[in-house]
Design a protein around this motif. Structure first.
Motif, PDB file in Angstrom:
ATOM      1  N   GLY A 179       0.530  34.698  -5.623  1.00 43.24           N
ATOM      2  CA  GLY A 179      -0.284  34.537  -4.420  1.00 43.24           C
ATOM      3  C   GLY A 179      -1.201  33.330  -4.465  1.00 43.24           C
ATOM      4  N   ASP A 180      -1.471  32.805  -5.671  1.00 38.24           N
ATOM      5  CA  ASP A 180      -2.276  31.584  -5.773  1.00 38.24           C
ATOM      6  C   ASP A 180      -1.502  30.420  -5.160  1.00 38.24           C
ATOM      7  OD1 ASP A 180      -4.301  32.961  -7.028  1.00 38.24           O
ATOM      8  OD2 ASP A 180      -3.760  32.316  -9.053  1.00 38.24           O
ATOM      9  N   GLN A 181      -2.235  29.412  -4.680  1.00 42.64           N
ATOM     10  CA  GLN A 181      -1.597  28.316  -3.962  1.00 42.64           C
ATOM     11  C   GLN A 181      -1.938  26.952  -4.552  1.00 42.64           C
ATOM     12  OE1 GLN A 181      -1.402  29.084   0.569  1.00 42.64           O
ATOM     13  NE2 GLN A 181      -3.178  30.253  -0.088  1.00 42.64           N
ATOM     14  N   LEU A 182      -1.029  26.019  -4.346  1.00 42.39           N
ATOM     15  CA  LEU A 182      -1.198  24.633  -4.763  1.00 42.39           C
ATOM     16  C   LEU A 182      -1.068  23.746  -3.538  1.00 42.39           C
ATOM     17  CD1 LEU A 182      -1.230  22.262  -6.843  1.00 42.39           C
ATOM     18  CD2 LEU A 182       1.250  22.583  -7.077  1.00 42.39           C
ATOM     19  N   LEU A 183      -2.085  22.922  -3.292  1.00 42.24           N
ATOM     20  CA  LEU A 183      -2.003  21.914  -2.237  1.00 42.24           C
ATOM     21  C   LEU A 183      -1.652  20.601  -2.925  1.00 42.24           C
ATOM     22  CD1 LEU A 183      -2.397  21.447   0.843  1.00 42.24           C
ATOM     23  CD2 LEU A 183      -4.689  20.628   0.298  1.00 42.24           C
ATOM     24  N   LEU A 184      -0.437  20.150  -2.728  1.00 39.90           N
ATOM     25  CA  LEU A 184       0.107  18.999  -3.450  1.00 39.90           C
ATOM     26  C   LEU A 184       0.228  17.803  -2.516  1.00 39.90           C
ATOM     27  CD1 LEU A 184       1.457  18.007  -6.125  1.00 39.90           C
ATOM     28  CD2 LEU A 184       3.646  18.748  -5.139  1.00 39.90           C
ATOM     29  N   GLY A 185      -0.587  16.776  -2.756  1.00 42.70           N
ATOM     30  CA  GLY A 185      -0.561  15.569  -1.927  1.00 42.70           C
ATOM     31  C   GLY A 185       0.414  14.557  -2.497  1.00 42.70           C
ATOM     32  N   VAL A 186       1.374  14.102  -1.675  1.00 45.48           N
ATOM     33  CA  VAL A 186       2.372  13.134  -2.160  1.00 45.48           C
ATOM     34  C   VAL A 186       2.582  11.998  -1.158  1.00 45.48           C
ATOM     35  CG1 VAL A 186       3.582  14.911  -3.492  1.00 45.48           C
ATOM     36  CG2 VAL A 186       4.403  14.328  -1.212  1.00 45.48           C
ATOM     37  N   ASP A 187       2.839  10.828  -1.710  1.00 47.40           N
ATOM     38  CA  ASP A 187       3.189   9.658  -0.923  1.00 47.40           C
ATOM     39  C   ASP A 187       4.675   9.740  -0.581  1.00 47.40           C
ATOM     40  OD1 ASP A 187       2.815   7.238   0.333  1.00 47.40           O
ATOM     41  OD2 ASP A 187       2.927   6.041  -1.503  1.00 47.40           O
ATOM     42  N   LEU A 188       5.026   9.441   0.648  1.00 56.37           N
ATOM     43  CA  LEU A 188       6.417   9.553   1.086  1.00 56.37           C
ATOM     44  C   LEU A 188       7.151   8.215   0.943  1.00 56.37           C
ATOM     45  CD1 LEU A 188       5.772  11.706   4.292  1.00 56.37           C
ATOM     46  CD2 LEU A 188       6.462  12.508   2.015  1.00 56.37           C
ATOM     47  N   ILE A 189       8.463   8.282   0.758  1.00 55.95           N
ATOM     48  CA  ILE A 189       9.273   7.071   0.610  1.00 55.95           C
ATOM     49  C   ILE A 189       9.148   6.219   1.866  1.00 55.95           C
ATOM     50  CG2 ILE A 189      11.641   6.209   0.400  1.00 55.95           C
ATOM     51  CD1 ILE A 189      12.271   8.665  -1.330  1.00 55.95           C
ATOM     52  N   LYS A 190       8.897   4.926   1.667  1.00 53.81           N
ATOM     53  CA  LYS A 190       8.720   4.004   2.791  1.00 53.81           C
ATOM     54  C   LYS A 190       9.117   2.597   2.377  1.00 53.81           C
ATOM     55  CE  LYS A 190       4.472   5.312   3.170  1.00 53.81           C
ATOM     56  NZ  LYS A 190       4.443   6.164   1.965  1.00 53.81           N
ATOM     57  N   PRO A 191       9.106   1.629   3.317  1.00 58.84           N
ATOM     58  CA  PRO A 191       9.606   0.281   3.014  1.00 58.84           C
ATOM     59  C   PRO A 191       8.843  -0.460   1.917  1.00 58.84           C
ATOM     60  CG  PRO A 191       9.495   0.618   5.386  1.00 58.84           C
ATOM     61  CD  PRO A 191       8.814   1.795   4.753  1.00 58.84           C
ATOM     62  N   LYS A 192       9.574  -1.348   1.251  1.00 57.99           N
ATOM     63  CA  LYS A 192       9.092  -2.104   0.096  1.00 57.99           C
ATOM     64  C   LYS A 192       7.822  -2.892   0.393  1.00 57.99           C
ATOM     65  CE  LYS A 192      10.917  -5.184  -3.489  1.00 57.99           C
ATOM     66  NZ  LYS A 192      12.143  -5.873  -3.983  1.00 57.99           N
ATOM     67  N   GLU A 193       7.767  -3.551   1.553  1.00 55.93           N
ATOM     68  CA  GLU A 193       6.612  -4.416   1.847  1.00 55.93           C
ATOM     69  C   GLU A 193       5.307  -3.628   1.947  1.00 55.93           C
ATOM     70  OE1 GLU A 193       8.934  -3.817   5.781  1.00 55.93           O
ATOM     71  OE2 GLU A 193       9.401  -4.298   3.683  1.00 55.93           O
ATOM     72  N   LEU A 194       5.381  -2.406   2.412  1.00 54.38           N
ATOM     73  CA  LEU A 194       4.185  -1.554   2.497  1.00 54.38           C
ATOM     74  C   LEU A 194       3.740  -1.096   1.113  1.00 54.38           C
ATOM     75  CD1 LEU A 194       4.873   0.829   5.519  1.00 54.38           C
ATOM     76  CD2 LEU A 194       2.862  -0.607   5.231  1.00 54.38           C
ATOM     77  N   VAL A 195       4.712  -0.696   0.310  1.00 56.68           N
ATOM     78  CA  VAL A 195       4.392  -0.124  -1.002  1.00 56.68           C
ATOM     79  C   VAL A 195       3.893  -1.184  -1.975  1.00 56.68           C
ATOM     80  CG1 VAL A 195       5.351   1.090  -3.002  1.00 56.68           C
ATOM     81  CG2 VAL A 195       5.996   1.801  -0.693  1.00 56.68           C
ATOM     82  N   ALA A 197       2.460  -4.050  -1.512  1.00 53.26           N
ATOM     83  CA  ALA A 197       1.121  -4.556  -1.175  1.00 53.26           C
ATOM     84  C   ALA A 197       0.035  -3.608  -1.656  1.00 53.26           C
ATOM     85  CB  ALA A 197       1.019  -4.765   0.335  1.00 53.26           C
ATOM     86  N   ALA A 198       0.325  -2.311  -1.653  1.00 53.10           N
ATOM     87  CA  ALA A 198      -0.665  -1.317  -2.091  1.00 53.10           C
ATOM     88  C   ALA A 198      -0.967  -1.421  -3.580  1.00 53.10           C
ATOM     89  CB  ALA A 198      -0.170   0.093  -1.759  1.00 53.10           C
ATOM     90  N   TYR A 199      -0.018  -1.980  -4.346  1.00 53.00           N
ATOM     91  CA  TYR A 199      -0.197  -2.090  -5.799  1.00 53.00           C
ATOM     92  C   TYR A 199      -0.415  -3.534  -6.266  1.00 53.00           C
ATOM     93  CZ  TYR A 199       1.347   2.717  -5.587  1.00 53.00           C
ATOM     94  OH  TYR A 199       1.444   4.053  -5.273  1.00 53.00           O
ATOM     95  N   ASP A 200      -0.592  -4.442  -5.306  1.00 52.57           N
ATOM     96  CA  ASP A 200      -0.812  -5.849  -5.659  1.00 52.57           C
ATOM     97  C   ASP A 200      -1.669  -6.489  -4.569  1.00 52.57           C
ATOM     98  OD1 ASP A 200      -0.624  -8.102  -7.218  1.00 52.57           O
ATOM     99  OD2 ASP A 200       1.286  -8.762  -6.358  1.00 52.57           O
ATOM    100  N   ASP A 201      -2.907  -6.002  -4.437  1.00 49.64           N
ATOM    101  CA  ASP A 201      -3.771  -6.424  -3.331  1.00 49.64           C
ATOM    102  C   ASP A 201      -4.178  -7.888  -3.451  1.00 49.64           C
ATOM    103  OD1 ASP A 201      -6.819  -6.491  -4.521  1.00 49.64           O
ATOM    104  OD2 ASP A 201      -5.537  -5.072  -5.576  1.00 49.64           O
ATOM    105  N   SER A 202      -4.531  -8.463  -2.313  1.00 51.35           N
ATOM    106  CA  SER A 202      -4.852  -9.894  -2.237  1.00 51.35           C
ATOM    107  C   SER A 202      -6.124 -10.264  -2.997  1.00 51.35           C
ATOM    108  CB  SER A 202      -4.996 -10.320  -0.768  1.00 51.35           C
ATOM    109  OG  SER A 202      -5.992  -9.530  -0.115  1.00 51.35           O
ATOM    110  N   LYS A 203      -7.026  -9.306  -3.206  1.00 50.43           N
ATOM    111  CA  LYS A 203      -8.274  -9.581  -3.940  1.00 50.43           C
ATOM    112  C   LYS A 203      -8.096  -9.493  -5.461  1.00 50.43           C
ATOM    113  CE  LYS A 203     -11.703  -8.139  -0.480  1.00 50.43           C
ATOM    114  NZ  LYS A 203     -12.828  -7.203  -0.229  1.00 50.43           N
ATOM    115  N   GLY A 204      -6.971  -8.941  -5.891  1.00 42.33           N
ATOM    116  CA  GLY A 204      -6.720  -8.828  -7.329  1.00 42.33           C
ATOM    117  C   GLY A 204      -7.458  -7.685  -8.003  1.00 42.33           C
TER     118      GLY A 204
END
Length: 315
Positions: A179-195, A197-204
């Motif tokens: 009966g205990d619950q887990l709220l699991l937050g996950v990033d969904l598969i999406k295009p390369k240009e979006l992903v 940029a999230a791991y290589d930001d312009s500010k470094g």
């Protein structure tokens, strides 16, 4: 803790290819850099999950089937600064729910800051910080028969391989009751240009965050990494839905770590693998939980359908 750090570094740098665990990104400086990352325009993950927690808060409460007069424990794994969770806590508090909030984090610094913030912002919420390994803390909480809601947000599970994620969720189930619950937050598969940029930001900032791991080795283990000769390098395979982060040696060089008592050789362009960031869909989540005690009962997505919070119930 320092002994474990030393052993993990020695083992990882003796491995081919070289690896260093991403959990060591997080010290006082690393915590602050990650907060900066979460506020970057390129880092969509936090905004997308925050969108869920800000705009679908009541839906979260309803889907978790929480009742104001039924006490429960709200346990968060890797709570960090609690930015998203505060939105949920605020509504639970305003509706007079009976619960204790138990944030678990490896960083005592993060827990102290979170506790201070919550005392100011939500003084009526009962906060019981828990510093340490997730499963050790959960095992100690197992004695309580109160219903438990476990939050594992920010797609942190994406830092594991699918096999590790399956084992992790299985181990969670072993520390919870039916009966205990887990709220699991996950990033969904999406295009390369979006992903990417999230791991290589312009500010470094993400580069600083990754290279801070080498600074920690220098400061805590007596290493002599010269950060001028290492760089951050993210990669993403859209078909697999897997992003990876590397620290790359830009020249042929040797690095000595006094605490380990060894010198490690690096070839030019040699990579140290530091992090995996898995992206998901329904099929992958079903596959990961197939041999666990959990079943998907619901799924809540952000307004752009970039991110999902899955509700899993332990049978």
């Amino acid at each position: 803790m320092i002994e474990t750090f030393k052993n993990d570094v020695e083992k990882g740098l003796n491995t081919t290819p070289k690896i260093l665990p991403s959990k060591y990104f997080y010290d006082k400086k690393g915590d602050a850099l990650f907060v900066e990352i979460m506020n970057l325009p390129e880092y969509y993950l936090t905004r997308c999950e925050l969108d869920i927690f800000q705009n679908k808060t009541q839906q979260l409460i309803d889907k978790l089937q929480l009742r104001p007069n039924s006490y429960f424990e709200l346990i968060e794994l890797g709570a960090g600064d609690g930015l998203k969770t505060k939105e949920l806590l605020r509504l639970l508090d305003s509706q007079n729910f009976k619960f204790d909030y138990l944030p678990i984090d490896i960083s005592i610094n993060s827990l102290k800051l979170l506790e201070q913030d919550l005392k100011k912002e939500l003084p009526n919420v009962s906060v019981q910080t828990q510093q340490g390994d997730y499963f050790e803390v959960l095992a100690s909480l197992k004695m309580s028969s109160a219903p438990k809601i476990v939050l594992f947000l920010g797609s942190n599970i994406g830092n594991m391989t699918d096999e590790q994620a399956a084992q992790f969720i299985y181990n969670l189930g072993a520390n919870l009751q039916a009966g205990d619950q887990l709220l699991l937050g996950v990033d969904l598969i999406k295009p390369k240009e979006l992903v990417l940029a999230a791991y290589d930001d312009s500010k470094g900032i993400t580069a600083q965050f990754n290279l801070n791991l080498l600074e920690r080795i220098n400061e805590e283990l007596g290493g002599n990494f010269d950060l001028n000769y290492f760089k951050h390098q993210p990669e993403y395979n859209e078909e697999e839905g897997i992003a990876k982060s590397f620290i790359v040696s830009t020249i042929q060089q040797k690095v000595t770590i006094k605490a380990v008592g060894k010198t490690f050789e690096f070839a030019a362009a040699e990579k140290i693998h530091t992090e995996v960031s898995r992206k998901y869909n329904d099929g992958l989540i079903e596959k990961i939980i197939a041999n666990t005690d959990f079943k998907i009962t619901d799924k809540i997505m952000d307004s752009k359908n970039y991110f999902a919070d899955y509700i899993l119930k332990r049978s």
